[in-house]
Scaffold this motif. Structure first.
Motif, short mmCIF file in Angstrom:
data_model
loop_
_atom_site.label_atom_id
_atom_site.label_comp_id
_atom_site.label_asym_id
_atom_site.label_seq_id
_atom_site.Cartn_x
_atom_site.Cartn_y
_atom_site.Cartn_z
N ARG A 58 1.14 -0.98 0.14
CA ARG A 58 0.05 0.18 0.35
C ARG A 58 1.17 1.15 0.29
NH1 ARG A 58 -3.01 -3.73 2.01
NH2 ARG A 58 -0.68 -4.26 2.88
N THR A 59 1.97 1.12 1.02
CA THR A 59 1.87 2.59 1.18
C THR A 59 2.95 3.07 0.05
OG1 THR A 59 2.82 1.89 3.69
CG2 THR A 59 4.05 4.04 2.59
N ARG A 108 11.59 3.90 3.88
CA ARG A 108 10.64 3.27 4.64
C ARG A 108 11.99 2.46 4.87
NH1 ARG A 108 5.44 -0.78 4.36
NH2 ARG A 108 5.28 0.76 5.20
N HIS A 136 5.16 6.40 11.38
CA HIS A 136 4.52 6.09 10.17
C HIS A 136 3.95 7.35 9.85
CE1 HIS A 136 3.52 4.33 6.33
NE2 HIS A 136 2.98 3.18 7.25
N GLN A 139 0.68 7.30 7.52
CA GLN A 139 -0.81 6.60 8.15
C GLN A 139 -1.33 7.29 9.35
OE1 GLN A 139 -1.08 3.25 6.94
NE2 GLN A 139 -3.21 3.62 8.04
N ARG A 169 4.77 0.61 14.50
CA ARG A 169 4.85 2.49 14.32
C ARG A 169 3.35 3.28 14.39
NH1 ARG A 169 8.39 0.32 9.34
NH2 ARG A 169 7.05 -1.07 8.17
N ARG A 223 -1.84 -5.59 13.07
CA ARG A 223 -0.82 -7.02 12.27
C ARG A 223 -0.72 -7.23 13.52
NH1 ARG A 223 3.49 -8.27 9.51
NH2 ARG A 223 4.12 -6.72 9.16
N GLN A 225 3.51 -8.31 14.40
CA GLN A 225 4.11 -8.36 13.84
C GLN A 225 5.73 -9.34 13.54
OE1 GLN A 225 5.10 -3.79 12.08
NE2 GLN A 225 2.92 -4.50 11.74
N PRO A 263 -4.51 -1.46 8.98
CA PRO A 263 -3.88 -0.60 8.38
C PRO A 263 -3.02 -1.44 6.83
CG PRO A 263 -2.27 -0.97 9.80
CD PRO A 263 -4.13 -1.42 10.67
N GLY A 264 -3.44 -2.82 7.31
CA GLY A 264 -2.58 -3.61 6.11
C GLY A 264 -1.64 -3.96 6.31
N PRO A 265 -1.17 -4.71 5.82
CA PRO A 265 -1.91 -6.40 5.68
C PRO A 265 -2.82 -6.62 6.40
CG PRO A 265 0.47 -6.53 5.52
CD PRO A 265 0.46 -5.45 6.11
#
Ligand code: NCD
Length: 310
Positions: A58-59, A108, A136, A139, A169, A223, A225, A263-265
């Protein structure tokens, strides 16, 4: 308001008026996105380099589309190398990129502080697209914009953020954006994944998802992490999902008009059931849509724009 920033490294020093200014600019950008020809010449002749040392769907795409819609030349530079020491890689890369004379570097990296480090070694503008577990900012701003679109306000809303708080983040930027705008934030996850210092942010911390979701206006799921976890923070994904996953039963405790964000994924079936991920109250795709407008706004403001070009 006048925009004076050269970099967007995090939201920790953003004032509410400044965030509102970005959102107002994003609103104007969104108007461009409704046209047949979704492009304005605002960044013609400028170069945006997307420098991604970590995976991203996405980002990176969002920044790329945002840059292209503003007519910038966009170059993508992805590197998954992790064997070289981070400091060396970054400094080396910074020097090389510098030589190519970009205007904006979107970066990133898995190391917290990477964007700040680069901002001290290159002369172009830096946008932090996620540095380790630090921040982030785009976001945080797109989450703010998405909630404003649907709820019309932030102040007074109960917003529950559930999941891997420790490594997120996104949560650190959301705490600044949503918190500073007056949301009542609740953070929820296994005790091992919610750092105690989070209480100092003014957020309520709990390990009971029902308590966090009860009466909430917005539920943001995060998610797990796994790539940042060096030890076992919970017994198994199945156990995690049972205690911290959002399903219809738990979500029924939220307000009748509550919405779900991520925020996905998404790890379907872990933090979010399929049914909820795709339901009409899921704002996941609206977040992605808002993200392009917010990133257009950030690129535009950093490139020196102060009013929207039509
Ligand atoms: C997040 C990230 O990379 O921090 N994703 C994103 O940017 N949309 C969250 C995540 O990876 O879980």
């Amino acid at each position: 308001m006048e925009w004076h920033r050269r970099h967007v490294l995090g939201l920790s020093d953003f004032h509410p008026e400044e965030m509102e200014f970005v959102i107002d600019t994003a609103r104007s950008m969104e108007e461009v996105l409704t046209r047949d020809i979704k492009k304005v010449p605002a960044l013609r002749g400028k170069t945006v380099v997307n420098l991604f040392f970590e995976a991203s769907t996405r980002t990176r795409t969002s920044f790329e589309i945002a840059g292209k819609r503003l007519s910038a030349d966009v170059v993508n530079f992805s590197s998954a190398t992790s064997s070289v020491t981070k400091g060396e890689t970054l400094l080396d890369t910074a020097r090389n990129i510098e030589a190519m004379k970009p205007n904006i570097l979107v970066v990133r990296h898995s190391a917290s502080g990477a964007a700040l480090f680069l901002s001290r070694h290159v002369s172009c503008s830096i946008i932090n697209a996620g540095d380790g577990q630090n921040e982030h900012p785009s976001q945080g701003l797109l989450d703010l914009y998405t909630i404003l679109k649907v709820k019309g306000k932030i102040a007074g809303l109960k917003i529950a953020i559930v999941g891997d708080i420790l490594h997120s983040r996104v949560v650190r930027s959301d705490l600044h954006s949503l918190g500073r705008m007056g949301a009542k934030l609740w953070l929820c996850g296994p005790a091992t994944l919610v750092p105690r210092e989070m209480e100092r942010t003014g957020a309520v911390v709990t390990s009971d998802i029902r308590e966090a979701v009860r009466g909430a206006d917005v539920v943001i799921m995060l998610r797990i992490q796994l790539e940042r976890q060096k030890t076992a923070y919970f017994p198994s994904l199945r156990e995690y999902s049972r205690r911290f996953g959002l399903n219809r039963d738990v979500f029924s405790l939220a307000k009748d008009d509550a919405v779900i964000m991520h925020p996905g994924p998404i790890n379907r079936g872990v933090e979010l059931s399929d049914e909820l991920a795709d339901c009409e109250r899921s704002l996941v795709l609206l977040q992605v849509e808002s993200g392009v407008a917010v990133r257009m706004a950030l690129l535009y403001l950093l490139a020196g724009g102060s009013h929207v070009a039509h």
